[in-house]
Design an enzyme around this catalytic site. Structure first.
Site, PDB file in Angstrom:
ATOM      1  N   ALA A  61      -5.750   1.209   0.803  1.00 45.26           N
ATOM      2  CA  ALA A  61      -5.583  -0.084   0.182  1.00 45.26           C
ATOM      3  C   ALA A  61      -5.191  -0.938   1.269  1.00 45.26           C
ATOM      4  O   ALA A  61      -4.722  -0.377   2.561  1.00 45.26           O
ATOM      5  CB  ALA A  61      -4.374   0.288  -0.804  1.00 45.26           C
ATOM      6  N   GLU A 109      -8.790   8.297  -2.724  1.00 42.88           N
ATOM      7  CA  GLU A 109      -8.739   8.208  -4.003  1.00 42.88           C
ATOM      8  C   GLU A 109      -9.898   7.799  -4.738  1.00 42.88           C
ATOM      9  O   GLU A 109     -10.538   8.172  -5.779  1.00 42.88           O
ATOM     10  CB  GLU A 109      -7.585   7.344  -4.499  1.00 42.88           C
ATOM     11  CG  GLU A 109      -6.366   8.067  -4.090  1.00 42.88           C
ATOM     12  CD  GLU A 109      -4.934   7.499  -4.056  1.00 42.88           C
ATOM     13  OE1 GLU A 109      -5.029   6.234  -3.220  1.00 42.88           O
ATOM     14  OE2 GLU A 109      -4.074   7.448  -4.878  1.00 42.88           O
TER      15      GLU A 109
HETATM   16  N1  CO8 Z   1      -5.125  -1.768   5.635  1.00 39.76           N
HETATM   17  C1  CO8 Z   1      -5.177  -3.033   6.348  1.00 39.76           C
HETATM   18  N2  CO8 Z   1      -5.903  -3.036   7.397  1.00 39.76           N
HETATM   19  C2  CO8 Z   1      -6.384  -1.826   7.742  1.00 39.76           C
HETATM   20  C3  CO8 Z   1      -6.273  -0.491   7.285  1.00 39.76           C
HETATM   21  C4  CO8 Z   1      -5.528  -0.635   6.018  1.00 39.76           C
HETATM   22  N3  CO8 Z   1      -5.257   0.361   5.309  1.00 39.76           N
HETATM   23  N4  CO8 Z   1      -6.750   0.365   8.049  1.00 39.76           N
HETATM   24  C5  CO8 Z   1      -7.140  -0.056   9.215  1.00 39.76           C
HETATM   25  N5  CO8 Z   1      -7.021  -1.489   9.100  1.00 39.76           N
HETATM   26  C6  CO8 Z   1      -7.305  -2.559  10.092  1.00 39.76           C
HETATM   27  C7  CO8 Z   1      -6.338  -2.489  11.310  1.00 39.76           C
HETATM   28  O1  CO8 Z   1      -5.322  -3.219  11.002  1.00 39.76           O
HETATM   29  C8  CO8 Z   1      -7.328  -2.872  12.385  1.00 39.76           C
HETATM   30  O2  CO8 Z   1      -7.174  -4.537  12.318  1.00 39.76           O
HETATM   31  P1  CO8 Z   1      -7.212  -5.515  13.796  1.00 39.76           P
HETATM   32  O3  CO8 Z   1      -8.427  -5.101  14.077  1.00 39.76           O
HETATM   33  O4  CO8 Z   1      -7.103  -6.712  13.097  1.00 39.76           O
HETATM   34  O5  CO8 Z   1      -5.844  -5.089  14.426  1.00 39.76           O
HETATM   35  C9  CO8 Z   1      -8.542  -2.503  12.098  1.00 39.76           C
HETATM   36  O6  CO8 Z   1      -8.451  -2.271  10.822  1.00 39.76           O
HETATM   37  C10 CO8 Z   1      -9.171  -1.362  12.911  1.00 39.76           C
HETATM   38  O7  CO8 Z   1      -8.081  -0.329  12.529  1.00 39.76           O
HETATM   39  P2  CO8 Z   1      -7.497   0.290  13.810  1.00 39.76           P
HETATM   40  O8  CO8 Z   1      -7.688  -0.381  15.058  1.00 39.76           O
HETATM   41  O9  CO8 Z   1      -6.413   0.984  13.461  1.00 39.76           O
HETATM   42  O10 CO8 Z   1      -8.584   1.530  14.287  1.00 39.76           O
HETATM   43  P3  CO8 Z   1      -8.335   3.073  14.831  1.00 39.76           P
HETATM   44  O11 CO8 Z   1      -9.888   3.623  14.984  1.00 39.76           O
HETATM   45  O12 CO8 Z   1      -7.463   2.931  16.039  1.00 39.76           O
HETATM   46  O13 CO8 Z   1      -7.540   3.882  13.709  1.00 39.76           O
HETATM   47  C11 CO8 Z   1      -7.134   4.677  11.338  1.00 39.76           C
HETATM   48  C12 CO8 Z   1      -8.055   4.141  12.556  1.00 39.76           C
HETATM   49  C13 CO8 Z   1      -6.509   5.922  11.999  1.00 39.76           C
HETATM   50  C14 CO8 Z   1      -8.015   4.892  10.160  1.00 39.76           C
HETATM   51  C15 CO8 Z   1      -6.136   3.388  11.187  1.00 39.76           C
HETATM   52  O14 CO8 Z   1      -6.710   2.177  11.180  1.00 39.76           O
HETATM   53  C16 CO8 Z   1      -5.075   3.646  10.243  1.00 39.76           C
HETATM   54  O15 CO8 Z   1      -4.034   4.588  10.304  1.00 39.76           O
HETATM   55  N6  CO8 Z   1      -5.358   2.889   9.137  1.00 39.76           N
HETATM   56  C17 CO8 Z   1      -4.375   3.108   7.917  1.00 39.76           C
HETATM   57  C18 CO8 Z   1      -4.695   4.141   7.158  1.00 39.76           C
HETATM   58  C19 CO8 Z   1      -3.605   4.482   6.054  1.00 39.76           C
HETATM   59  O16 CO8 Z   1      -2.555   4.259   6.071  1.00 39.76           O
HETATM   60  N7  CO8 Z   1      -4.271   4.225   4.716  1.00 39.76           N
HETATM   61  C20 CO8 Z   1      -3.469   4.346   3.662  1.00 39.76           C
HETATM   62  C21 CO8 Z   1      -2.957   3.059   3.073  1.00 39.76           C
HETATM   63  S1  CO8 Z   1      -2.012   3.085   1.648  1.00 39.76           S
HETATM   64  C22 CO8 Z   1      -2.992   3.437   0.474  1.00 39.76           C
HETATM   65  O17 CO8 Z   1      -4.230   3.184   0.501  1.00 39.76           O
HETATM   66  C23 CO8 Z   1      -2.280   3.437  -0.853  1.00 39.76           C
HETATM   67  C24 CO8 Z   1      -3.328   3.652  -1.947  1.00 39.76           C
HETATM   68  C25 CO8 Z   1      -2.784   3.186  -3.066  1.00 39.76           C
HETATM   69  C26 CO8 Z   1      -2.109   1.888  -3.189  1.00 39.76           C
HETATM   70  C27 CO8 Z   1      -1.807   1.546  -4.490  1.00 39.76           C
HETATM   71  C28 CO8 Z   1      -1.862   0.000  -4.496  1.00 39.76           C
HETATM   72  C29 CO8 Z   1      -0.921  -0.652  -3.963  1.00 39.76           C
END
Ligand code: CO8
Length: 256
Positions: A61, A109
Site C-alpha cells: 500500500a 495480500e
Molecule cells: N509506498 C509508496 N512508495 C513506495 C512504496 C510504497 N509501499 N514502495 C516503494 N515506493 C517508492 C519509493 O519511495 C521510491 O520512490 P522515489 O523514487 O520517489 O524515492 C520508488 O518507489 C522506488 O523505490 P526504492 O527506491 O525504495 O526501490 P529499491 O529497489 O531501493 O527498494 C523496496 C525496493 C525494498 C521494495 C523498497 O521500495 C521498499 O522497502 N518499499 C516498501 C515496501 C513495504 O514496506 N511495503 C509494505 C507497505 S505497508 C502495506 O502494504 C500495508 C498493507 C495494508 C494496508 C492497509 C491499508 C492502509
C-alpha cells in the site's frame, strides 16, 4: 494505473505505477475495483491474470498516502483495500497471480487473493507491516495462514522478513517459479489450459473449493480492519512511515 487487456477468453490486469513500484494508493484501489466489476460483467472472460509492470508486482500500500492517516482514516483505507482485493477473490472465474517482482505488504495480500500463484525467480515476498508500525491490513492476517499454515504465517508477519521465490515455493505461497522471461508465457499457458474446460463446471468448482477458506472470512477481515486502524493512533506508525518517505533511519520503536 491499471491496464486491462483481453486475449480471447483471457483478461490480463496489470498494475502500472512503476515509478512507485506499483504501490497501491486510493486511486489505484478504486481503479482495481472498477476493472474487476467490468471483468465480472464480461461473460466472455474465463480466466484473469494479474501482474505488475516493471521490477515490482506491487511493493505494498502507498506509504506516502498512509503516513498521516488517523485511526478512523486508517481503518477506512484498510476497508477500501480489503474491498478491492475481496472483489478479486470473489470473481466467479479463476484468477492467476503472475508475480514478476516485489510482492510486499498489500502486494503479497493481492497475490493471496488469486486462486493460483506463479512467480518469477526475481520475485520477493513479505509482510513488512510491523516494521512500519501497522498490521497487514488488506487481508494478509487472514489469508496468509489459510494458504501457508498458522506458524509459517506468524513467522513471516511477526519478523517482517522478505523471502525469495524459492522459499515462497517451499512454503506453498507460490505454486511454480519460472525464469523472468518465461513467467507471462507460462501464466497464459496455464490460463489457456483452464479456459478450454467447461466454463460452468470451472466456475462451480472454484465456488466449491473457495468454501474451504471458510464463511468466517468476512468477520475475520472486519476484525483485521479494526486492529489495523488502531495502529494509526500510535507514534511508532507515524515515525516509521515518515522515515520511509524521508529515506531516514528506521526509528527505535517505543510502543507508544
Ligand atoms: N509506498 C509508496 N512508495 C513506495 C512504496 C510504497 N509501499 N514502495 C516503494 N515506493 C517508492 C519509493 O519511495 C521510491 O520512490 P522515489 O523514487 O520517489 O524515492 C520508488 O518507489 C522506488 O523505490 P526504492 O527506491 O525504495 O526501490 P529499491 O529497489 O531501493 O527498494 C523496496 C525496493 C525494498 C521494495 C523498497 O521500495 C521498499 O522497502 N518499499 C516498501 C515496501 C513495504 O514496506 N511495503 C509494505 C507497505 S505497508 C502495506 O502494504 C500495508 C498493507 C495494508 C494496508 C492497509 C491499508 C492502509
Amino acid at each position: 494505473m491499471i491496464k486491462l487487456e483481453k486475449r480471447s477468453h483471457i483478461a490480463i490486469l496489470t498494475i502500472s505505477r512503476p515509478e512507485a513500484l506499483n504501490a497501491l494508493n486510493s486511486e489505484a484501489l478504486e481503479d482495481i475495483k472498477r476493472n474487476v466489476e467490468a471483468i465480472r460483467a464480461d461473460e466472455d472472460i474465463r480466466v484473469l491474470i494479474i501482474t505488475g509492470e516493471g521490477k515490482a508486482f506491487v511493493a505494498g500500500a502507498d506509504i506516502a498516502e498512509m503516513k498521516s492517516l488517523n485511526a478512523d482514516e486508517g481503518r477506512a483505507f484498510g476497508l477500501k483495500g480489503q474491498a478491492a482485493l475481496t472483489a478479486i477473490e470473489e470473481l466467479p472465474i479463476p484468477v492467476i497471480a503472475a508475480v514478476n517482482g516485489f510482492a510486499l505488504g498489500g502486494g503479497c495480500e493481492l497475490a493471496l487473493c488469486a486462486d493460483i500463484r506463479l512467480a518469477s525467480e526475481k520475485a520477493k515476498f513479505g509482510q513488512p507491516e510491523v516494521g512500519l508500525g501497522i498490521t497487514p491490513g488488506f487481508g494478509g492476517t487472514q489469508r496468509l495462514p489459510r494458504v501457508i499454515g498458522l506458524s509459517k504465517a506468524m513467522e513471516l508477519i511477526l519478523t517482517a522478513r522478505m523471502i525469495r521465490a524459492d522459499e515462497a515455493l517451499a512454503l506453498g505461497l507460490v505454486d511454480h517459479v519460472y525464469a523472468p522471461e518465461e513467467l507471462m508465457d507460462e501464466a497464459i499457458k496455464l490460463a489457456e489450459t483452464i479456459a478450454v474446460n467447461a466454463p460452468v463446471a470451472v466456475r462451480a468448482s472454484k465456488a466449491a473449493v473457495r468454501r474451504f477458506t471458510g464463511a468466517a472470512l468476512h468477520d475475520d477481515l472486519e476484525y483485521e480492519a479494526e486492529l489495523f486502524g488502531s495502529c494509526f493512533a500510535t507514534n511508532d506508525q507515524k515515525a516509521a512511515m515518515e522515515a520511509f518517505v524521508n529515506k531516514t533511519e528506521k526509528p527505535v520503536f517505543s510502543g507508544k
